[in-house]
Design a protein around this motif. Sequence first.
Motif, PDB file in Angstrom:
ATOM      1  N   ASP A  36      51.521  36.240  33.605  1.00  0.00           N
ATOM      2  CA  ASP A  36      50.971  35.282  34.671  1.00  0.00           C
ATOM      3  C   ASP A  36      50.923  35.954  35.825  1.00  0.00           C
ATOM      4  O   ASP A  36      50.101  35.807  37.002  1.00  0.00           O
ATOM      5  CB  ASP A  36      51.792  33.968  34.677  1.00  0.00           C
ATOM      6  N   ASP A  37      51.589  37.153  36.270  1.00  0.00           N
ATOM      7  CA  ASP A  37      51.510  37.910  37.254  1.00  0.00           C
ATOM      8  C   ASP A  37      50.235  38.847  37.389  1.00  0.00           C
ATOM      9  O   ASP A  37      49.436  38.900  38.651  1.00  0.00           O
ATOM     10  CB  ASP A  37      52.515  38.567  37.461  1.00  0.00           C
ATOM     11  N   ARG A  38      49.721  39.183  36.292  1.00  0.00           N
ATOM     12  CA  ARG A  38      48.601  39.860  36.203  1.00  0.00           C
ATOM     13  C   ARG A  38      47.296  39.040  36.445  1.00  0.00           C
ATOM     14  O   ARG A  38      46.536  39.320  37.265  1.00  0.00           O
ATOM     15  CB  ARG A  38      48.597  40.641  34.999  1.00  0.00           C
ATOM     16  N   ILE A  39      47.488  37.836  35.854  1.00  0.00           N
ATOM     17  CA  ILE A  39      46.299  36.804  36.270  1.00  0.00           C
ATOM     18  C   ILE A  39      46.290  36.594  37.513  1.00  0.00           C
ATOM     19  O   ILE A  39      44.988  36.557  38.046  1.00  0.00           O
ATOM     20  CB  ILE A  39      46.726  35.567  35.166  1.00  0.00           C
ATOM     21  N   GLU A  40      47.366  36.268  38.272  1.00  0.00           N
ATOM     22  CA  GLU A  40      47.266  36.038  39.567  1.00  0.00           C
ATOM     23  C   GLU A  40      46.618  37.220  40.226  1.00  0.00           C
ATOM     24  O   GLU A  40      46.027  36.745  41.341  1.00  0.00           O
ATOM     25  CB  GLU A  40      48.874  35.663  40.155  1.00  0.00           C
ATOM     26  N   LYS A  41      47.074  38.276  39.978  1.00  0.00           N
ATOM     27  CA  LYS A  41      46.387  39.437  40.933  1.00  0.00           C
ATOM     28  C   LYS A  41      44.838  39.428  40.492  1.00  0.00           C
ATOM     29  O   LYS A  41      44.127  39.830  41.501  1.00  0.00           O
ATOM     30  CB  LYS A  41      47.182  40.688  40.367  1.00  0.00           C
ATOM     31  N   ILE A  42      44.377  39.115  39.437  1.00  0.00           N
ATOM     32  CA  ILE A  42      43.130  39.344  39.070  1.00  0.00           C
ATOM     33  C   ILE A  42      42.377  38.048  39.850  1.00  0.00           C
ATOM     34  O   ILE A  42      41.231  38.322  40.424  1.00  0.00           O
ATOM     35  CB  ILE A  42      42.812  39.264  37.553  1.00  0.00           C
ATOM     36  N   GLU A  43      42.918  36.902  39.874  1.00  0.00           N
ATOM     37  CA  GLU A  43      42.198  35.813  40.608  1.00  0.00           C
ATOM     38  C   GLU A  43      42.305  35.986  41.960  1.00  0.00           C
ATOM     39  O   GLU A  43      41.293  35.593  42.544  1.00  0.00           O
ATOM     40  CB  GLU A  43      43.039  34.591  39.849  1.00  0.00           C
ATOM     41  N   ASN A  44      43.140  36.579  42.568  1.00  0.00           N
ATOM     42  CA  ASN A  44      43.351  36.699  43.935  1.00  0.00           C
ATOM     43  C   ASN A  44      42.715  38.099  44.327  1.00  0.00           C
ATOM     44  O   ASN A  44      42.713  38.383  45.789  1.00  0.00           O
ATOM     45  CB  ASN A  44      44.683  36.625  44.385  1.00  0.00           C
ATOM     46  N   GLU A  45      42.130  38.709  43.312  1.00  0.00           N
ATOM     47  CA  GLU A  45      41.276  40.026  43.613  1.00  0.00           C
ATOM     48  C   GLU A  45      42.238  41.039  44.198  1.00  0.00           C
ATOM     49  O   GLU A  45      41.656  41.971  45.126  1.00  0.00           O
ATOM     50  CB  GLU A  45      39.980  39.397  44.568  1.00  0.00           C
ATOM     51  N   LYS A  46      43.324  41.203  44.020  1.00  0.00           N
ATOM     52  CA  LYS A  46      44.093  42.208  44.308  1.00  0.00           C
ATOM     53  C   LYS A  46      44.114  43.284  43.116  1.00  0.00           C
ATOM     54  O   LYS A  46      44.483  44.637  43.705  1.00  0.00           O
ATOM     55  CB  LYS A  46      45.494  41.626  44.616  1.00  0.00           C
ATOM     56  N   SER A  47      43.557  43.002  42.281  1.00  0.00           N
ATOM     57  CA  SER A  47      43.322  43.993  41.188  1.00  0.00           C
ATOM     58  C   SER A  47      41.960  43.396  40.385  1.00  0.00           C
ATOM     59  O   SER A  47      41.909  42.515  40.052  1.00  0.00           O
ATOM     60  CB  SER A  47      44.805  43.984  40.193  1.00  0.00           C
TER      61      SER A  47
END
Length: 164
Positions: A36-47
């Motif tokens: 879920d942390d990785r999903i958050e980074k993708i959705e917030n365009e941090k990664s």
Amino acid sequence: MGKKSVKENKNIYQICREEQELTREAAAELMQYISDDRIEKIENEKSLPHPDEILLMAKAYKAPNLCNYFCSHECPIGQVHVPEVEYKSLAEITLLMLSSLNTMDGYKNRLIEITSNGQIDDDEVEDFKKIQKQLDQIVAQANSLKLWVDKTIADGKLDEDSLR
């Protein structure tokens, strides 16, 4: 159950997840290999997502358009070589395809004339550009049809085994 996002300017990955009414935690559980942390980074365009993550998201979110989006917008090779495919209704795809094919039927003999000598002469370039544009439209409609089929399968409205 997580709280509903009120963030403006959501990216396509978050929109597709939320359309399936999945929290990040539920999506991570469904995909198994993305936290879920990785999903958050993708959705917030941090990664940026990796291609294998896109495949998992497309399946989990029932959104095959994510693959085309990733290739046409985020992959450097795809940005040059992969056009964006627009999701349309089957009726719209059919009408556009038939229109393109009918137009191409009129160009068929001219294409034979232009290409019969294995080269495109200066006085043939303009006609060839028109033909090439029409062929591109046929390809676009074929890709739209493939996306429609993939989405219909993902939604469980069409049996993949009976189709393929």
